[in-house]
Write a protein that holds these residues in place. Structure first.
Motif, PDB file in Angstrom:
ATOM      1  N   SER A 480      31.847 -40.244 -12.897  1.00 39.02           N
ATOM      2  CA  SER A 480      32.722 -41.243 -12.284  1.00 39.02           C
ATOM      3  C   SER A 480      34.160 -40.934 -12.675  1.00 39.02           C
ATOM      4  N   LEU A 481      35.016 -40.669 -11.686  1.00 39.65           N
ATOM      5  CA  LEU A 481      36.423 -40.378 -11.964  1.00 39.65           C
ATOM      6  C   LEU A 481      37.112 -41.581 -12.575  1.00 39.65           C
ATOM      7  N   ARG A 482      36.757 -42.778 -12.094  1.00 38.94           N
ATOM      8  CA  ARG A 482      37.387 -43.985 -12.623  1.00 38.94           C
ATOM      9  C   ARG A 482      37.054 -44.172 -14.106  1.00 38.94           C
ATOM     10  N   ARG A 483      35.771 -44.006 -14.483  1.00 39.19           N
ATOM     11  CA  ARG A 483      35.408 -44.172 -15.889  1.00 39.19           C
ATOM     12  C   ARG A 483      36.044 -43.085 -16.754  1.00 39.19           C
ATOM     13  N   THR A 484      36.186 -41.901 -16.204  1.00 38.13           N
ATOM     14  CA  THR A 484      36.800 -40.821 -16.975  1.00 38.13           C
ATOM     15  C   THR A 484      38.257 -41.138 -17.275  1.00 38.13           C
ATOM     16  N   ILE A 485      38.971 -41.608 -16.259  1.00 35.63           N
ATOM     17  CA  ILE A 485      40.403 -41.945 -16.454  1.00 35.63           C
ATOM     18  C   ILE A 485      40.546 -43.119 -17.409  1.00 35.63           C
ATOM     19  N   ILE A 486      39.730 -44.175 -17.185  1.00 32.71           N
ATOM     20  CA  ILE A 486      39.813 -45.358 -18.045  1.00 32.71           C
ATOM     21  C   ILE A 486      39.420 -45.011 -19.481  1.00 32.71           C
ATOM     22  N   GLY A 487      38.469 -44.120 -19.655  1.00 37.47           N
ATOM     23  CA  GLY A 487      38.069 -43.718 -20.989  1.00 37.47           C
ATOM     24  C   GLY A 487      39.149 -42.939 -21.720  1.00 37.47           C
ATOM     25  N   PHE A 488      40.046 -42.292 -20.974  1.00 38.71           N
ATOM     26  CA  PHE A 488      41.121 -41.536 -21.600  1.00 38.71           C
ATOM     27  C   PHE A 488      42.293 -42.435 -21.996  1.00 38.71           C
ATOM     28  N   VAL A 489      42.445 -43.580 -21.297  1.00 38.49           N
ATOM     29  CA  VAL A 489      43.604 -44.458 -21.507  1.00 38.49           C
ATOM     30  C   VAL A 489      43.706 -44.984 -22.939  1.00 38.49           C
ATOM     31  N   PRO A 490      42.610 -45.482 -23.598  1.00 40.31           N
ATOM     32  CA  PRO A 490      42.770 -46.011 -24.961  1.00 40.31           C
ATOM     33  C   PRO A 490      43.340 -45.001 -25.949  1.00 40.31           C
ATOM     34  N   TYR A 491      43.075 -43.721 -25.736  1.00 41.91           N
ATOM     35  CA  TYR A 491      43.579 -42.700 -26.662  1.00 41.91           C
ATOM     36  C   TYR A 491      45.076 -42.449 -26.477  1.00 41.91           C
ATOM     37  N   LEU A 492      45.677 -43.052 -25.400  1.00 41.67           N
ATOM     38  CA  LEU A 492      47.125 -42.945 -25.193  1.00 41.67           C
ATOM     39  C   LEU A 492      47.892 -44.037 -25.931  1.00 41.67           C
ATOM     40  N   SER A 493      47.148 -45.036 -26.460  1.00 48.29           N
ATOM     41  CA  SER A 493      47.830 -46.181 -27.087  1.00 48.29           C
ATOM     42  C   SER A 493      48.595 -45.762 -28.338  1.00 48.29           C
ATOM     43  N   TRP A 494      47.971 -45.001 -29.215  1.00 48.50           N
ATOM     44  CA  TRP A 494      48.650 -44.585 -30.441  1.00 48.50           C
ATOM     45  C   TRP A 494      49.821 -43.640 -30.165  1.00 48.50           C
ATOM     46  N   PRO A 495      49.692 -42.638 -29.304  1.00 51.18           N
ATOM     47  CA  PRO A 495      50.869 -41.807 -28.996  1.00 51.18           C
ATOM     48  C   PRO A 495      52.020 -42.620 -28.426  1.00 51.18           C
ATOM     49  N   ALA A 496      51.700 -43.585 -27.530  1.00 54.15           N
ATOM     50  CA  ALA A 496      52.767 -44.407 -26.951  1.00 54.15           C
ATOM     51  C   ALA A 496      53.452 -45.237 -28.024  1.00 54.15           C
ATOM     52  N   LEU A 497      52.642 -45.824 -28.937  1.00 51.83           N
ATOM     53  CA  LEU A 497      53.220 -46.655 -29.999  1.00 51.83           C
ATOM     54  C   LEU A 497      54.055 -45.812 -30.960  1.00 51.83           C
TER      55      LEU A 497
END
Length: 683
Positions: A480-497
């Protein structure tokens, strides 16, 4: 019936041997062989309600981030003082996003193997190339499969006008004779007048034979030899005597005692059924009457077997009315003969446990303990030589091995009887799943039987069952492309912060925006993470996992895969695989949720402490079953009704045997993911 390891003293240690023949002593607690090391270890069982030293609470090695995320979503942080625990778990979860503590998992495509095989010696082997500890009696190998004439006849000498015993072959093969069928208690009573009563009975038989215009007869009272070799030969060929007789005369007791009682008593003996079925013609006579009356098999069934459907079906088959397939006919014959009395056992009495027979010598007196099998073998193409030392079960195995096409013992292994015996657990008279012996298609072959009465089988596919906890299972979900993208999003939280904090002094607006984005993503990360792990399971590493007690489907899914937020179930109830199975009555085949309630109810009733759950990750199916002890080995032994028969066994490492605890009906295809193993002993 409670099954326990045999012991003599409470503190007596048990010694077992590993694959390198190194001894190891341990206590009486239940053990298992580790599939990774091959070493015998103490069994630790995870239980819904732990009790005892060997039981622990249900636990798992599922990815910790998944478990934390599911807990955070399942608990409301504003409920009481849970907010502090919720914040602590949330901080622990978001710290997990910085690094991964999960090792790479691989799907090997195979269950964990059972690595211990049978290493003992056979008491009776199928192959003549194998050593057998059974004592071979003199002349046993020289006996033909069938004989055309009896060894001895009683013939009337017309010149001297007297009856004489004749063993001359040329005379016997030219003489037509009558075979006598009777019940010993109708002929004589053991005691001081025994010989007189036997002589009186013999005179009555001779008068009846002459009345039928015959000058010869065969009666075991006079024609069975005196020496052990002669007795064994006569017993071996008794079926041929009744096949070769012109007529079989049934000598009943005195009608004054009640005709029905006479017929009932005659019909309850083990030898009278094969004597009647194998005869070409029948007639009967009461001892206090001179009249000899002919009768058919159907008339015989109405007189002697009035209350048994099995005997009626057998008689209809032999009279030509309702033909039966060979295996079905032999199975019904075995059931009918097994509940009849012998010289050693009364009607309906089960045989005693087999004794230890290492280095035994043939007995020369007393009754045959396997008399039922010897009566049954007259209906088989190949027979076995009688042995006074063996019991019913050993003799049945030898008879099954001699007639490999029927494979009776192999079929019994796959059946689940209502009561599993402590010894010779492979034996079965019935099946909880209501299958007949001929319904089973065996996938194994019997190699022999041991001195303990254990059945040694070859060609098994076996796998170990894990009891200590839920392992971390390698699995794959639908793409599922949607689950793959959504699964990658939480790992962007620390770099963004971190980037936001780094640039806030130079780029205030951009820094604040990144910090806000990072914080929002950290707050939403449990939900996003769980969604990314959702989806239908398309493949998983095969595991058999056991739990004591009835565990719910939702809890199993949580322990296996960490939980999910989606519409796809990850575990299923079996529709017809265990004694607790309840099928759905909808348009699609499936198991009902009711079986969880039924298993829970049984676990709180008379079966408390004996209800277990087996989870199969390959087919994503759960099975509730009853067992005396936790089974540690799963063996594929046959097929029936569109499913495979899988025998669940506990281990007795000190005697190198497995003990049947239960049988499940599981998809046949999972057997291909179980490795072939060597000989196994089921005892």
């Amino acid at each position: 019936m409670r099954w326990r390891l045999p012991f003599t003293k409470k503190d007596t240690p048990i010694t077992c041997y590993d694959d390198l023949n190194n001894p190891k002593s341990h206590g009486l607690e239940q053990r298992y062989v580790s599939p990774t090391t091959g070493i015998c270890r103490k069994l630790v069982v995870q239980a819904v309600t732990p009790s005892g030293k060997s039981e622990v609470a249900v636990s798992s090695h599922t990815n910790q981030a998944s478990k934390l995320a599911m807990w955070l979503l399942s608990n409301n942080p504003i409920r009481g003082w849970i907010i502090f625990e919720w914040i602590a778990r949330w901080l622990w979860f978001i710290s997990k996003l910085l690094w991964s503590d999960t090792a790479d998992l691989f799907n090997t495509g195979l269950y964990k193997p059972y690595v211990r095989g049978f290493r003992g010696q056979l008491w009776a082997a199928r192959s003549p190339m194998e050593h057998s500890a059974r004592a071979i009696e003199d002349g046993e190998t020289d006996i033909p499969t069938h004989t055309l004439y009896p060894r001895l006849l009683v013939i009337r000498d017309p010149i001297r006008n007297e009856w004489v015993s004749c063993a001359d072959r040329e005379t016997i093969i030219r003489t037509k004779f009558i075979a006598i069928s009777y019940r010993a208690t109708d002929a004589y009573t053991r005691g001081p007048n025994q010989d007189i009563e036997k002589a009186q009975f013999t005179e009555e038989v001779r008068a009846a034979v002459l009345g039928q215009k015959y000058d010869a007869y065969w009666c075991d009272l006079e024609c069975v030899g005196e020496t052990p070799a002669e007795k064994n030969l006569d017993l071996y060929c008794m079926a041929d005597v009744y096949r070769g007789a012109e007529l079989t005369l049934i000598m009943l007791g005195k009608s004054a005692d009640g005709e029905n009682e006479c017929w009932k008593g005659w019909g309850e003996r083990v030898w009278t059924m094969p004597e009647a079925l194998l005869s070409s013609r029948l007639c009967y006579k009461f001892r206090d009457r001179d009249l000899v009356t002919p009768l058919s098999l159907v008339e015989l069934a109405n007189l002697a077997y009035t209350n048994s459907d099995i005997e009626q079906a057998i008689v209809n088959a032999y009279s030509g009315k309702d033909p039966l397939e060979r295996l079905e006919r032999l199975t019904l014959l075995k059931s009918a003969i097994w509940r009849r009395g012998t010289a050693a056992l009364a009607p309906g009495v089960a045989p005693p446990p087999p004794p230890k027979m290492t280095g035994e010598k043939p007995a020369t007196s007393g009754s045959y303990k396997a008399e039922r099998v010897y009566a049954l073998m007259g209906f088989f193409e190949h027979r076995i030589h009688p042995n006074r030392s063996e019991d019913d079960l050993r003799a049945l195995v030898r008879l099954s091995m001699a007639n490999d096409n029927d494979r009776i013992a192999e079929r019994m292994v796959s059946m689940l009887p209502s009561t599993i015996t402590k010894t010779a657990c492979w034996y079965s008279d019935d099946d909880i799943y209501r299958a007949n012996l001929w319904d089973i298609l065996p996938e194994i072959q019997v190699a022999g039987v041991t001195e303990n009465g254990a059945l040694v089988v070859d060609g098994c596919r076996a796998a170990a069952i894990r009891w200590k906890d839920f392992p971390e299972v390698a699995f794959a979900t639908t793409d599922s492309l949607r689950r793959t993208i959504i699964g990658f999003v939480p790992y962007l939280s620390w770099p963004a912060l971190i980037i936001g904090l780094g640039i806030i002094t130079d780029y205030r607006v951009g820094g604040i925006a990144l910090i806000i984005i990072g914080v929002v993503l950290l707050i939403l990360s449990p939900r996003l993470f769980v969604f990314s792990q959702s989806g239908r399971i398309v493949s998983a590493q095969p595991w058999f996992i056991g739990v004591k007690g009835a565990i719910s489907k939702e809890e199993v899914e949580m322990h296996l895969y960490g939980g999910a937020r989606g519409h796809f179930p990850r575990m299923y109830f079996t529709p017809s695989g265990s004694q607790f199975s309840v099928p759905e009555r909808s348009t699609e085949r499936g198991g009902s949720f009711r079986q969880y309630d039924d298993a829970n109810l049984a676990d709180s009733g008379r079966d408390a402490g004996h209800i277990y759950t087996l989870i199969d990750t390959c087919s994503s199916t759960m099975y509730y079953f009853r067992a005396e002890r936790p089974p540690t080995v799963c063996i594929f032994t046959g097929r029936e009704g569109g499913l495979g028969r899988f025998v669940l066994c506990s281990e007795s490492c000190h005697i190198n045997e497995l003990h049947k605890e239960s049988v499940l009906r599981m998809p046949t295809e999972i057997s291909q993911k179980m490795e072939l193993c060597g000989w196994l002993a089921l005892g």
